[in-house]
Design a protein around this motif. Sequence first.
Motif, PDB file in Angstrom:
ATOM      1  N   ASP A   9       0.863  -1.177   0.000  1.00  0.00           N
ATOM      2  CA  ASP A   9       0.000   0.000   0.000  1.00  0.00           C
ATOM      3  C   ASP A   9       0.914   1.245   0.000  1.00  0.00           C
ATOM      4  N   ASP A  11      -0.283   5.111   0.873  1.00  0.00           N
ATOM      5  CA  ASP A  11      -0.584   6.145   1.877  1.00  0.00           C
ATOM      6  C   ASP A  11      -0.669   5.560   3.286  1.00  0.00           C
ATOM      7  N   GLY A  12       0.141   6.080   4.184  1.00  0.00           N
ATOM      8  CA  GLY A  12       0.159   5.593   5.553  1.00  0.00           C
ATOM      9  C   GLY A  12       1.035   4.374   5.741  1.00  0.00           C
ATOM     10  N   THR A  13       1.570   3.837   4.640  1.00  0.00           N
ATOM     11  CA  THR A  13       2.406   2.635   4.693  1.00  0.00           C
ATOM     12  C   THR A  13       3.829   2.947   4.213  1.00  0.00           C
ATOM     13  N   ASP A 175      -1.850  -0.153   6.013  1.00  0.00           N
ATOM     14  CA  ASP A 175      -2.071   0.546   7.292  1.00  0.00           C
ATOM     15  C   ASP A 175      -3.532   0.565   7.728  1.00  0.00           C
ATOM     16  N   THR A 176      -4.411  -0.165   7.017  1.00  0.00           N
ATOM     17  CA  THR A 176      -5.836  -0.124   7.398  1.00  0.00           C
ATOM     18  C   THR A 176      -6.433  -1.542   7.436  1.00  0.00           C
ATOM     19  N   ASP A 179      -6.742  -3.134   4.053  1.00  0.00           N
ATOM     20  CA  ASP A 179      -5.561  -3.811   3.498  1.00  0.00           C
ATOM     21  C   ASP A 179      -5.490  -5.252   4.006  1.00  0.00           C
TER      22      ASP A 179
HETATM   23 MG   LIG Z   1      -3.041   3.243   3.200  1.00  0.00          MG
END
Ligand SMILES: [Mg+2]
Length: 227
Positions: A9, A11-13, A175-176, A179
């Motif tokens: 992933d 974004d955020g990862t 990150d979610t 995922d």
């Molecule tokens: Mg993400």
Amino acid sequence: MRDALLLWDIDGTLTRSSGAGLHALETALRLELGVTASLADIDYSGRTDRWILRQIFAKFGFAADDAAFTRYLDAYIRALPASLVTHQSHVLPGVSEALERVHTHDRWAQALLTGNVERGARVKLAHHDLARYFPFGAFADDSELRNDLGPVALRRARDFHGVDFPAHRVIVIGDTPHDIACGRIIGAQTVAVATGLHSLAELQSHQPTAAFASLADPGFAALLNAL
Ligand SMILES: [Mg+2]
């Protein structure tokens, strides 16, 4: 021959841009559709860009046809580079080391499994010189639903490397909870990382194979060692 595959992933990862994507979507809304409004109420975490666009168009009563989506996405892509700068997009801890380690390993492969449209993914990664690690991936262009993207990524991996990666040697990293779900559907191992909007405890409640506060956690390197 490559026989293990990491699916990342973004974004955020890999990176955190603290609202750059949202800001670019709001800029595109203003310039393309003439609406000045906050989009902060859209449930965008772990969703695909096309799914998010459908929520935006529904919210403001615009007809969601492909041509309108494309015009809106064009405006979003144009706004994105400046938003990444103003929102101080940065690479998350442990990411550069992990990407380089997989890249230089002779039996591991890596690709993207992201809710971004491919053009957006390329802009976000090129901003940090990370695009070179990802010759292919599965993107929002392939489906509005993240759970559809795992099989697409596996098919592209087979086409690109000429081998079928066994599911137990595929790792989906994100990150979610979305995922984790999309990795589980293809039978992959799932690594959840609490560098996005979800806490470590929340991610653990969705029972990924492993969860870490960041990818700099020695446990992540150990998980790769065990591949
Ligand atoms: Mg993400």
